[in-house]
Motif scaffolding. Structure first.
Motif, PDB file in Angstrom:
ATOM      1  N   GLU A 195     -32.180 -36.346  79.808  1.00  0.00           N
ATOM      2  CA  GLU A 195     -31.874 -35.197  79.975  1.00  0.00           C
ATOM      3  C   GLU A 195     -32.147 -34.558  81.173  1.00  0.00           C
ATOM      4  OE1 GLU A 195     -34.010 -32.661  77.129  1.00  0.00           O
ATOM      5  OE2 GLU A 195     -33.036 -33.542  75.384  1.00  0.00           O
ATOM      6  N   ALA A 196     -33.095 -35.030  81.992  1.00  0.00           N
ATOM      7  CA  ALA A 196     -33.421 -34.521  83.200  1.00  0.00           C
ATOM      8  C   ALA A 196     -32.390 -35.145  84.289  1.00  0.00           C
ATOM      9  CB  ALA A 196     -34.677 -34.941  83.595  1.00  0.00           C
ATOM     10  N   SER A 197     -31.815 -36.422  83.867  1.00  0.00           N
ATOM     11  CA  SER A 197     -31.021 -36.921  84.863  1.00  0.00           C
ATOM     12  C   SER A 197     -29.601 -36.496  84.715  1.00  0.00           C
ATOM     13  CB  SER A 197     -31.223 -38.531  84.795  1.00  0.00           C
ATOM     14  OG  SER A 197     -30.842 -39.159  83.388  1.00  0.00           O
ATOM     15  N   THR A 198     -29.262 -35.795  83.519  1.00  0.00           N
ATOM     16  CA  THR A 198     -27.930 -35.387  83.199  1.00  0.00           C
ATOM     17  C   THR A 198     -27.647 -34.274  84.424  1.00  0.00           C
ATOM     18  OG1 THR A 198     -28.059 -35.958  80.859  1.00  0.00           O
ATOM     19  CG2 THR A 198     -26.228 -34.273  81.707  1.00  0.00           C
ATOM     20  N   ALA A 199     -26.316 -34.392  85.065  1.00  0.00           N
ATOM     21  CA  ALA A 199     -26.014 -33.516  86.004  1.00  0.00           C
ATOM     22  C   ALA A 199     -25.030 -32.628  85.228  1.00  0.00           C
ATOM     23  CB  ALA A 199     -25.030 -34.395  87.168  1.00  0.00           C
ATOM     24  N   LEU A 200     -24.832 -32.514  84.249  1.00  0.00           N
ATOM     25  CA  LEU A 200     -24.138 -31.508  83.535  1.00  0.00           C
ATOM     26  C   LEU A 200     -24.596 -30.816  82.435  1.00  0.00           C
ATOM     27  CD1 LEU A 200     -20.573 -33.358  83.397  1.00  0.00           C
ATOM     28  CD2 LEU A 200     -21.155 -31.430  84.889  1.00  0.00           C
ATOM     29  N   GLU A 201     -24.351 -29.647  82.259  1.00  0.00           N
ATOM     30  CA  GLU A 201     -24.895 -28.629  81.165  1.00  0.00           C
ATOM     31  C   GLU A 201     -23.834 -28.002  80.666  1.00  0.00           C
ATOM     32  OE1 GLU A 201     -27.625 -25.099  82.457  1.00  0.00           O
ATOM     33  OE2 GLU A 201     -28.727 -27.018  82.333  1.00  0.00           O
ATOM     34  N   VAL A 202     -24.110 -27.438  79.261  1.00  0.00           N
ATOM     35  CA  VAL A 202     -23.104 -26.587  78.691  1.00  0.00           C
ATOM     36  C   VAL A 202     -23.575 -25.073  79.179  1.00  0.00           C
ATOM     37  CG1 VAL A 202     -22.293 -25.793  76.495  1.00  0.00           C
ATOM     38  CG2 VAL A 202     -22.800 -28.236  76.725  1.00  0.00           C
ATOM     39  N   ASP A 203     -22.731 -24.327  79.490  1.00  0.00           N
ATOM     40  CA  ASP A 203     -22.794 -23.226  80.002  1.00  0.00           C
ATOM     41  C   ASP A 203     -22.397 -22.108  78.985  1.00  0.00           C
ATOM     42  OD1 ASP A 203     -23.567 -21.241  81.913  1.00  0.00           O
ATOM     43  OD2 ASP A 203     -21.592 -21.229  82.961  1.00  0.00           O
ATOM     44  N   GLY A 204     -23.087 -21.902  77.921  1.00  0.00           N
ATOM     45  CA  GLY A 204     -22.512 -20.946  77.103  1.00  0.00           C
ATOM     46  C   GLY A 204     -22.325 -21.645  75.688  1.00  0.00           C
ATOM     47  N   ALA A 205     -21.296 -20.776  74.967  1.00  0.00           N
ATOM     48  CA  ALA A 205     -21.191 -21.172  73.402  1.00  0.00           C
ATOM     49  C   ALA A 205     -20.033 -22.404  73.474  1.00  0.00           C
ATOM     50  CB  ALA A 205     -20.646 -20.166  72.570  1.00  0.00           C
ATOM     51  N   VAL A 206     -19.835 -23.235  72.521  1.00  0.00           N
ATOM     52  CA  VAL A 206     -18.851 -24.031  72.430  1.00  0.00           C
ATOM     53  C   VAL A 206     -17.941 -23.493  71.341  1.00  0.00           C
ATOM     54  CG1 VAL A 206     -17.872 -26.478  71.788  1.00  0.00           C
ATOM     55  CG2 VAL A 206     -20.220 -26.184  73.209  1.00  0.00           C
ATOM     56  N   LYS A 258     -21.258 -26.488  83.700  1.00  0.00           N
ATOM     57  CA  LYS A 258     -21.980 -26.104  84.866  1.00  0.00           C
ATOM     58  C   LYS A 258     -22.726 -27.319  85.240  1.00  0.00           C
ATOM     59  CE  LYS A 258     -25.678 -23.298  83.598  1.00  0.00           C
ATOM     60  NZ  LYS A 258     -26.760 -22.240  83.940  1.00  0.00           N
ATOM     61  N   VAL A 259     -23.225 -27.194  86.681  1.00  0.00           N
ATOM     62  CA  VAL A 259     -24.029 -28.218  87.099  1.00  0.00           C
ATOM     63  C   VAL A 259     -25.313 -27.992  86.670  1.00  0.00           C
ATOM     64  CG1 VAL A 259     -24.960 -29.500  89.209  1.00  0.00           C
ATOM     65  CG2 VAL A 259     -22.565 -29.072  88.953  1.00  0.00           C
ATOM     66  N   SER A 260     -26.395 -28.723  86.222  1.00  0.00           N
ATOM     67  CA  SER A 260     -27.598 -28.753  85.888  1.00  0.00           C
ATOM     68  C   SER A 260     -28.368 -28.182  87.189  1.00  0.00           C
ATOM     69  CB  SER A 260     -28.187 -29.991  85.461  1.00  0.00           C
ATOM     70  OG  SER A 260     -27.463 -30.480  84.124  1.00  0.00           O
ATOM     71  N   PRO A 261     -29.330 -27.215  86.976  1.00  0.00           N
ATOM     72  CA  PRO A 261     -30.463 -27.008  88.027  1.00  0.00           C
ATOM     73  C   PRO A 261     -30.961 -28.177  88.646  1.00  0.00           C
ATOM     74  CG  PRO A 261     -31.002 -25.642  86.190  1.00  0.00           C
ATOM     75  CD  PRO A 261     -29.740 -26.966  85.473  1.00  0.00           C
ATOM     76  N   GLY A 262     -30.864 -28.088  90.171  1.00  0.00           N
ATOM     77  CA  GLY A 262     -31.375 -29.114  90.997  1.00  0.00           C
ATOM     78  C   GLY A 262     -30.615 -30.363  91.130  1.00  0.00           C
ATOM     79  N   MET A 263     -29.536 -30.540  90.224  1.00  0.00           N
ATOM     80  CA  MET A 263     -28.594 -31.798  90.405  1.00  0.00           C
ATOM     81  C   MET A 263     -27.574 -31.345  91.460  1.00  0.00           C
ATOM     82  SD  MET A 263     -30.229 -33.399  88.441  1.00  0.00           S
ATOM     83  CE  MET A 263     -29.187 -35.031  88.366  1.00  0.00           C
ATOM     84  N   LEU A 264     -26.936 -32.650  91.914  1.00  0.00           N
ATOM     85  CA  LEU A 264     -25.800 -32.482  92.803  1.00  0.00           C
ATOM     86  C   LEU A 264     -24.375 -32.154  91.885  1.00  0.00           C
ATOM     87  CD1 LEU A 264     -26.675 -35.710  95.201  1.00  0.00           C
ATOM     88  CD2 LEU A 264     -27.266 -33.234  95.530  1.00  0.00           C
TER      89      LEU A 264
END
Length: 206
Positions: free
Chosen positions: A54-65, A83-89
């Motif tokens: 989870e920590a190494s995933t650069a993407l995350e869901v930004d709201g409801a699917v 959106k890009v995960s916090p702290g990721m490139l």
């Protein structure tokens, strides 16, 4: 009348029996402790691995699917805000650098974003107009809702992944979407269609 030597022999046998019983009980307890220790270690390893992924995933869901329900009361489009995960490139969504896979009850499909680079659709967007159903297999389109016109999702930008399904999903159907960037761990999204579907409406997929 028994002699002193015979009494000592009987006491020695009783002591040996008691000692053997203690050894058996201790061995059983040791087995339980070791077994619990191995189980705890394995679970800790699994939790740590999951946290690392989870920590190494650069993407995350930004709201409801969301899902769009067509006139046949099946979900024919899936909307996933990203959106890009916090702290990721940043993550490049060029269709040659990212792989979107889908698993539905009808089958599994890989690289459903092939040939489709992100398209800029800023401002107010009619979600129902996004995506296309003129296909025989699922197709993924990526739209830039907030950001510039390049294919790179950067911090502060927002993309939306729209998956069009030729064969709709019914109530209680589950699906899995995997977004695998060129670098970093993939983002896996698992959702289930709710029991209540209204034609022509959007529904939150939980």
């Amino acid at each position: 009348m028994p002699t002193a030597g015979k009494k000592k022999g009987i006491v020695g046998i009783e002591a040996a029996i008691v000692l053997i019983a203690f050894v058996i009980v201790a061995a059983a307890l040791a087995f339980v402790v070791i077994n619990m220790g191995m189980y705890t270690t394995q679970k800790s390893k699994e939790v740590m691995q999951q946290a690392l992924n989870e920590a190494s995933t650069a993407l995350e869901v930004d709201g409801a699917v969301l899902g769009y329900v067509d006139n046949s009361t099946t979900v024919t489009k899936i909307y996933i805000p990203l959106k890009v995960s916090p702290g990721m490139l940043a993550v490049d969504f060029n269709n040659t650098k990212i792989d979107v896979s889908l698993k539905v009850p009808q089958g599994a499909y890989s690289k459903i974003n092939s040939g489709n680079d992100p398209v800029l659709r800023g401002g107010t967007v009619d979600l129902s107009s996004l995506g296309s159903l003129n296909n025989t297999t699922p197709v993924a389109n990526i739209y830039i809702i907030q950001g510039d016109s390049d294919t790179v999702l950067e911090v502060g930008e927002k993309f939306i992944l729209v998956i069009s399904l030729p064969t709709g999903l019914k109530q209680y159907d589950s699906f899995t979407v995997e977004i695998r960037p060129l670098q970093g761990a993939p983002l896996v999204i698992e959702r289930t269609v709710p029991p209540t579907l209204t034609a022509g409406q959007f529904v939150t997929l939980g």
